[in-house]
Design an enzyme around this catalytic site. Structure first.
Site, short mmCIF file in Angstrom:
data_model
loop_
_atom_site.label_atom_id
_atom_site.label_comp_id
_atom_site.label_asym_id
_atom_site.label_seq_id
_atom_site.Cartn_x
_atom_site.Cartn_y
_atom_site.Cartn_z
N TYR A 100 24.24 7.91 32.30
CA TYR A 100 25.28 6.99 31.82
C TYR A 100 25.03 5.59 32.34
O TYR A 100 24.58 5.41 33.47
CB TYR A 100 26.66 7.43 32.33
CG TYR A 100 27.23 8.67 31.68
CD1 TYR A 100 28.11 8.58 30.61
CD2 TYR A 100 26.90 9.92 32.16
CE1 TYR A 100 28.65 9.72 30.03
CE2 TYR A 100 27.43 11.07 31.59
CZ TYR A 100 28.30 10.96 30.53
OH TYR A 100 28.84 12.09 29.96
N TYR A 125 22.60 16.79 32.06
CA TYR A 125 22.37 16.16 33.37
C TYR A 125 22.89 17.03 34.51
O TYR A 125 23.82 17.82 34.33
CB TYR A 125 22.96 14.75 33.43
CG TYR A 125 24.43 14.63 33.19
CD1 TYR A 125 25.35 14.79 34.23
CD2 TYR A 125 24.92 14.33 31.91
CE1 TYR A 125 26.71 14.67 34.00
CE2 TYR A 125 26.28 14.19 31.68
CZ TYR A 125 27.17 14.37 32.73
OH TYR A 125 28.51 14.25 32.49
N ARG A 168 25.39 19.90 33.38
CA ARG A 168 26.32 19.79 32.26
C ARG A 168 25.55 19.97 30.96
O ARG A 168 24.53 19.33 30.75
CB ARG A 168 26.99 18.40 32.21
CG ARG A 168 27.96 18.03 33.31
CD ARG A 168 29.27 18.78 33.36
NE ARG A 168 29.78 19.47 32.19
CZ ARG A 168 30.57 18.94 31.25
NH1 ARG A 168 30.92 17.68 31.30
NH2 ARG A 168 31.02 19.68 30.25
N HIS A 197 26.76 16.64 25.87
CA HIS A 197 28.09 16.50 25.28
C HIS A 197 28.41 15.04 24.98
O HIS A 197 27.87 14.13 25.59
CB HIS A 197 29.18 17.06 26.22
CG HIS A 197 29.22 16.38 27.55
ND1 HIS A 197 28.40 16.74 28.59
CD2 HIS A 197 29.96 15.33 28.01
CE1 HIS A 197 28.64 15.96 29.64
NE2 HIS A 197 29.57 15.09 29.31
N HIS A 215 31.86 12.56 24.78
CA HIS A 215 33.28 12.47 25.12
C HIS A 215 34.03 11.83 23.95
O HIS A 215 33.62 10.77 23.46
CB HIS A 215 33.49 11.58 26.34
CG HIS A 215 32.92 12.13 27.61
ND1 HIS A 215 33.66 12.90 28.48
CD2 HIS A 215 31.70 12.03 28.16
CE1 HIS A 215 32.92 13.24 29.52
NE2 HIS A 215 31.71 12.73 29.36
#
Lengths: 249, 189
Positions: A114, A153, A163, A166, A168
Site C-alpha cells: 500500500y 501480502y 492476506r 482483496h 476494500h
C-alpha cells in the site's frame, strides 16, 4: 418544544431496514488478534430506526471526477500488474438497485504494497499506482472500476499469515443504516483457509458474497481481464410493521 | 416476504491502510460547516481501546440533522430541505484524537409522536473492528430534552453519561471508549 416538531403519526411514515446480523462477523473474533482490545464487552443497545437512521449522506458526482473510477490513470505511466475491470451492481436485499450512490475503493499494488507510511512490507511501491478510486452507481445500480489485481501480502496476525488479494470497498447506500465497509476477494484464492478476516464471516452464503466472479464476457481482448462483484445492502420493507426485534432489556 | 430477502454482503474491517492520498479522508472531512458559520461548534474527542490506550487508526463519521432538525433526503417525509449535508468524516491522529466543526442539530419527531433530543449519529471504523460500531453523541446543555429522549431513556442510568458530550469553551468533547471501564454505549441497528 415547538408544536410543529410533533406531527401526526401518519405524516411520519419511515422506511424500515431489515436486520442482517447473520451476514456479519462478530466484533469479538479472537483469531483476529487486533480485535482483542477493540470490541465492546457490554451488550449492544437497540437503536430504533428513526429519522437519523433512515436518512444518510447522498454524496454525489461532486465527489467523483471523470477518471476516478480508473485507478490505472493519473500518473506518468501505467501501473505494473494484471489490468482488471471490476464491475457489478449495488442492490438491496429485496433485489432493488441502489442508484446514484458513492462507492469508494482502495487497495494494495500488484506487489501487495500500500502507498501508506505504515505499510512495512518489503515489496516495491509503484510510482504509477496510488490505489484509490471512486465511482457512482448509475440508475440501475451498475458501477465499474478499472484497476490492477492487488498482490497478497504478509501480516503478523499468526505464524506465516498472508492476506488473500482483496479490494476494500466503502458504500453509503441511501441511509445511515445501509453504511457498509467490506472487502472483495478473488475466486479460488488458496489463502482463504488461513485468513481470520475472511473466515470471521461464519455463514458460507455470506462468505460467498465477498468473492467476485471471473467474467469472461466483460474482458476486453488484449487489454483487461474482468471480475463481477455485486454488493448487497440491507433492503427496506415498504411499511414499518414487520420483523419485530426482541429487545430483552 | 421477509424470508425471501437476499443475503447481504458482510462487513469487513477498514484495515490499517485506508489513509491513502486522496482516499477516504477528505481534506474537508471534519468540516460539516465552514469556519465562522453561525452557531458553529467544535466536537472533539479521543478514541481509546480496552487498555485505555489511544486508537491512532480509527475513522469517525458523523451524520445528523441541521439546526432546525431537517435532512435533505427523500426518506424524510417532512419535505423541507436541510441547510447543509450533515455528514463529517475524520481519521484519528497519533493520540487517538478526532474533531468536527458543525452546528447543534434541532430536535426530531419520531413516528410514535415523541421527540428526540439533538444528537449526532456516530460511526466508528478501525483496524481490529470487523464491523462498524454505532453510537450517539448528545449535548450537555439539553438536560430536559435528553431526559425525554426515547433512545437515551432506554439506556441504563449508570451508562447514559457515556453518550452525553462534555461542554468545552468552543464546543463539546465526546470521548469514545471501545472497551472496559466506562465503555461507551454502542448500538445495534
Amino acid at each position: 418544544m415547538p408544536a410543529e416538531t410533533t406531527p401526526q403519526r401518519s405524516e411520519l411514515l419511515l422506511p424500515r431496514y431489515r436486520r442482517d446480523d447473520a451476514s456479519h462477523p462478530a466484533l469479538n473474533t479472537p483469531e483476529y488478534r487486533s480485535s482483542a482490545l477493540r470490541y465492546p464487552k457490554q451488550p449492544l443497545q437497540l437503536l430504533p430506526q428513526y429519522l437519523t437512521e433512515v436518512t444518510g449522506p447522498l454524496l454525489g458526482h461532486d465527489r467523483v471526477a471523470e477518471t476516478d473510477h480508473d485507478l490505472t490513470t493519473g500518473h506518468e505511466g501505467e501501473p505494473l500488474g494484471e489490468r482488471i475491470i471490476v464491475s457489478g451492481r449495488v442492490l438491496d436485499s429485496d433485489g432493488k438497485p441502489v442508484p446514484h450512490t458513492l462507492i469508494e475503493l482502495w487497495q494494495a499494488n500488484s506487489a501487495g504494497r500500500y502507498r501508506h507510511a505504515g505499510d512495512r512490507h518489503p515489496a516495491p511501491l509503484d510510482p504509477n499506482f496510488t490505489g484509490v478510486g471512486r465511482a457512482m452507481s448509475d440508475e440501475q445500480g451498475e458501477y465499474r472500476f478499472v484497476t490492477i489485481k492487488p498482490g497478497a501480502y504478509p501480516w503478523r496476525n499468526h505464524d506465516n499469515a498472508w492476506r488473500p488479494a482483496h479490494l476494500h470497498f466503502s458504500l453509503f447506500g441511501q441511509a445511515f443504516t445501509q453504511r457498509l465497509i467490506t472487502q472483495m476477494y478473488f475466486p479460488g484464492d488458496p489463502l482463504f483457509h488461513q485468513d481470520p478476516i475472511f473466515n470471521s464471516v461464519r455463514d458460507p452464503r455470506a462468505r460467498e458474497r465477498m468473492i467476485s466472479r471471473f467474467d469472461l464476457d466483460g474482458t476486453v481482448p488484449e487489454w483487461a481481464l474482468s471480475y463481477k462483484f455485486d454488493i448487497v445492502l440491507r433492503g427496506s420493507a415498504a411499511t414499518p410493521f414487520e420483523d419485530d426485534e426482541e429487545d430483552d432489556d | 416476504m421477509a424470508d425471501s430477502a437476499e443475503v447481504t454482503t458482510p462487513s469487513q474491517t477498514v484495515g490499517p491502510f485506508y489513509a491513502l492520498p486522496d482516499g477516504l479522508l477528505w481534506p474537508d472531512g471534519p468540516e460539516v460547516v465552514p469556519a465562522g458559520a453561525p452557531g458553529a461548534v467544535v466536537v472533539r474527542g479521543t478514541v481509546l481501546d480496552g487498555n485505555g490506550d489511544p486508537v491512532p487508526d480509527a475513522v469517525i463519521e458523523i451524520w445528523h440533522a441541521d439546526e432546525r432538525g431537517r435532512f435533505s433526503h427523500p426518506a424524510d417525509p417532512r419535505g423541507e430541505p436541510a441547510s447543509f449535508q450533515g455528514f463529517g468524516r475524520c481519521g484519528t491522529d497519533p493520540e487517538g484524537g478526532f474533531w468536527f466543526r458543525t452546528v447543534k442539530p434541532g430536535p426530531l419527531p419520531t413516528p410514535d409522536g415523541r421527540t428526540e433530543a439533538p444528537h449526532l449519529n456516530v460511526t466508528v471504523l478501525a483496524r481490529g473492528m470487523l464491523n462498524r460500531l454505532i453510537t450517539r453523541a448528545y449535548f450537555p446543555d439539553e438536560a430536559a430534552a435528553n431526559e425525554a429522549d426515547p433512545v437515551l431513556s432506554e439506556v441504563s442510568p449508570q451508562r447514559r453519561g457515556t453518550l452525553v458530550a462534555v461542554a468545552e469553551p468552543d464546543g463539546v468533547r465526546f470521548d469514545i471508549r471501545l472497551q472496559g471501564d466506562a465503555e461507551t454505549v454502542f448500538f445495534e441497528l
